[in-house]
Enzyme design. Structure first.
Site, PDB file in Angstrom:
ATOM      1  N   HIS A 248     -62.159  76.145  45.001  1.00  0.00           N
ATOM      2  CA  HIS A 248     -61.113  75.727  45.924  1.00  0.00           C
ATOM      3  C   HIS A 248     -60.312  76.954  46.355  1.00  0.00           C
ATOM      4  O   HIS A 248     -59.538  77.516  45.583  1.00  0.00           O
ATOM      5  CB  HIS A 248     -60.189  74.702  45.260  1.00  0.00           C
ATOM      6  CG  HIS A 248     -59.222  74.067  46.218  1.00  0.00           C
ATOM      7  ND1 HIS A 248     -59.589  73.081  47.104  1.00  0.00           N
ATOM      8  CD2 HIS A 248     -57.900  74.300  46.452  1.00  0.00           C
ATOM      9  CE1 HIS A 248     -58.550  72.717  47.817  1.00  0.00           C
ATOM     10  NE2 HIS A 248     -57.506  73.447  47.445  1.00  0.00           N
TER      11      HIS A 248
ATOM     12  N   SER B 148     -56.505  74.081  52.736  1.00  0.00           N
ATOM     13  CA  SER B 148     -56.310  72.924  51.859  1.00  0.00           C
ATOM     14  C   SER B 148     -55.416  71.875  52.544  1.00  0.00           C
ATOM     15  O   SER B 148     -55.765  71.377  53.605  1.00  0.00           O
ATOM     16  CB  SER B 148     -55.724  73.383  50.519  1.00  0.00           C
ATOM     17  OG  SER B 148     -55.754  72.343  49.574  1.00  0.00           O
TER      18      SER B 148
ATOM     19  N   ASP C 159     -66.243  72.787  44.768  1.00  0.00           N
ATOM     20  CA  ASP C 159     -64.786  72.642  44.772  1.00  0.00           C
ATOM     21  C   ASP C 159     -64.405  71.506  43.812  1.00  0.00           C
ATOM     22  O   ASP C 159     -64.763  70.351  44.044  1.00  0.00           O
ATOM     23  CB  ASP C 159     -64.300  72.318  46.185  1.00  0.00           C
ATOM     24  CG  ASP C 159     -62.780  72.317  46.321  1.00  0.00           C
ATOM     25  OD1 ASP C 159     -62.082  72.149  45.290  1.00  0.00           O
ATOM     26  OD2 ASP C 159     -62.277  72.492  47.439  1.00  0.00           O
TER      27      ASP C 159
END
Length: 506
Positions: A451, A285, A420
């Site tokens: 995610h 991320s 996501d």
């Protein structure tokens, strides 16, 4: 005389003295009983029908007197019995079925149960290395199969990652290192030694950068580290500045979206302490943005780096800013939750950040922090000022890896999920275009995974190890194998070298 009534259905036999009567008709009716001089008369009356619906079965029946008939009609009108139509129960059953069908439809839509499973959608150039990778790392070409009942929902995958991290996560044992920075800050990272020899026989260290506000104690990091250790990798995990609740800040600064200072300090320490080791760079991320920016900022940062893997990053904060304010895929709600978490981290260090007469922060910034409901407001009022950016636009432009990632020349795997809820589909044109232009890049887009979820399982319960954990280690193993046999490949002619390298298997 005594009059009475009862309800009859079917073909009841009516009796008057010794003569028998039968009733012709269906439904519910009334029967009037007349008793007098030892003779019992029963008269069947249907609502809305003429009284003479009773027929004689034997001979003839003496008609009722006019007085009796009028009295019977009056009693019928006064004591009507209302019944529920036989269609009503069926209607109620239909309504129940419709309600159940509606609920099932909503569940199917929310859980995305009709969505098929498929292999990742890959974008890459046809090179010897990429052919070797796809042949030796089958996870990139096989179906990713999430848990049947809920795994096809990106929201549930994301929620499970956010709430639990992982299922039955292990507890790897490591050493915490403290690195003083030039501005007075203290970077920390945790070092985990390998639990087995690497299959290539080489000394390889994974340098890992977690997601926003995360650190080495998060469940998904612990699961990945344990798996990597068992595959022969040393692991160094950066703890984002200010993310650990029991570590105080030593300067009025904390981690930001694209600051690479702490990660660079950790990589420099590993290179110095282990001069023979080679590096595999991994970012999750926000960490994916940091590691790609780090490698692209300076070519020297790519020395001794075998490859890089980035998972679920957004590539451009400036382009993501608008999408984060949209309610599509509940992105605005996720924005609020992440902003609330960031506020808690910042406020836990309010003395270091806002006390002591810090020239960068004033009381007005703290007041605006309390009322912030999005990451953009926090970035504009707090985060950009740590590095002296004059505007939020400048901060996002300078801190995003999209302006640096094209300088990365080591093998680069970029992984994203189509469902996501945090990364809008418009942002995925960045890695796809990069993979089309640069031969060292592979872009893998899974249909499901949410995610940082990527849970695998049969029906309901997920496996402890995720597809994400396995594909990162599998990709790194394949790169290590390629590097081990590369000198033999390069010692031959170009065509023979490509044939030998691409035909090798793990």
């Amino acid at each position: 005389m005594r009059w009475g009534q009862r309800a009859l259905t079917g073909a009841d036999t009516l009796r008057g003295g010794t003569q028998g009567y039968s009733w012709k008709g269906v439904g519910t009716a009334k029967v009037h009983t007349y008793t007098g001089k030892g003779t019992c008369w029963r008269r069947l009356c249907r609502n809305g029908l003429d009284l003479n619906t009773v027929t004689k079965n034997s001979a003839s029946v003496t008609s009722l007197t006019k007085h009796q008939e009028l009295h019977s009609r009056r009693l019928l009108e006064e004591q009507k019995v209302y019944t529920v139509a036989p269609e009503m129960p069926a209607m109620f059953d239909g309504m129940k079925l419709a309600a159940v069908a509606t609920i099932l439809y909503i569940i199917v839509r929310c859980l995305n149960l009709k969505s098929p499973t498929a292999p990742p959608d890959l974008t890459y150039q046809d090179t010897a290395l990429n052919r070797f990778l796809l042949k030796s790392c089958p996870l990139l070409t096989k179906e990713y199969i999430p848990p049947l009942l809920w795994g096809k929902s990106g929201h549930l995958q994301t929620a499970l990652y956010g709430k639990l991290g992982r299922v039955s996560s292990p507890h790897p044992t490591g050493l915490r290192k403290y690195l003083p920075m030039q501005d007075g800050a203290t970077a920390t990272f945790d070092l985990f030694e390998p639990l087995a020899d690497h299959q290539s026989g080489a000394d390889i260290t994974m340098v890992i950068c977690p997601g926003i506000g995360n650190h080495s104690e998060k469940h998904y990091i612990r699961t990945f580290v344990d798996h990597s250790q068992r595959q022969g990798y040393r692991c160094a995990v950066l703890n984002h500045l200010g993310a650990l609740p029991n570590i105080e800040l030593t300067s009025p600064r904390m981690f930001t979206y694209g600051c690479t200072w702490e990660f660079a300090a950790m990589v420099g320490y590993i290179k110095k302490m282990y001069p023979q080791t080679q590096l595999v760079v991994v970012g999750f991320s926000l960490g994916g943005n940091i590691v790609c920016k780090f490698l692209g900022e300076n070519r020297a940062n790519q020395e001794r780096v075998l490859c890089c893997v980035s998972v679920c990053q957004g590539y451009s904060a400036l382009r993501a800013e608008e999408t984060f304010l949209q309610w599509d895929q509940c992105r605005r709600f996720y924005n609020f939750l992440m902003a609330d978490n960031m506020k808690k981290i910042i406020l836990s260090h309010r003395v270091s950040l806002f006390g002591g007469g810090s020239p960068k922060m004033v009381d007005a910034d703290l007041r605006r922090l309390y009322t912030a409901t999005s990451l953009m407001q926090i970035d504009d009022n707090i985060m950009r000022k740590f590095h002296g950016y004059s505007s939020l636009k400048e901060y996002y432009e300078k801190e995003s890896c999209v302006h640096y990632i094209h300088n990365v020349n080591v093998p680069l795997l970029l992984v994203n999920s189509a469902d996501d809820p945090l990364v809008h589909e418009s942002l995925l044109t960045i890695p796809r275009t990069l993979a089309e232009k640069k031969e060292n890049v592979i872009f893998a887009l899974t249909l499901h995974g949410g995610h940082l979820g990527f849970f695998e399982g049969a029906v309901l319960f997920p496996q402890p190890l995720t597809w994400m954990d396995k594909v990162i280690v599998g990709y790194a193993n394949t790169i290590c194998q390629w590097e081990k046999q590369k000198p033999a490949c390069q010692s031959q002619g170009a065509h023979a070298a490509e044939t030998k390298c691409s035909d090798s298997t793990s």
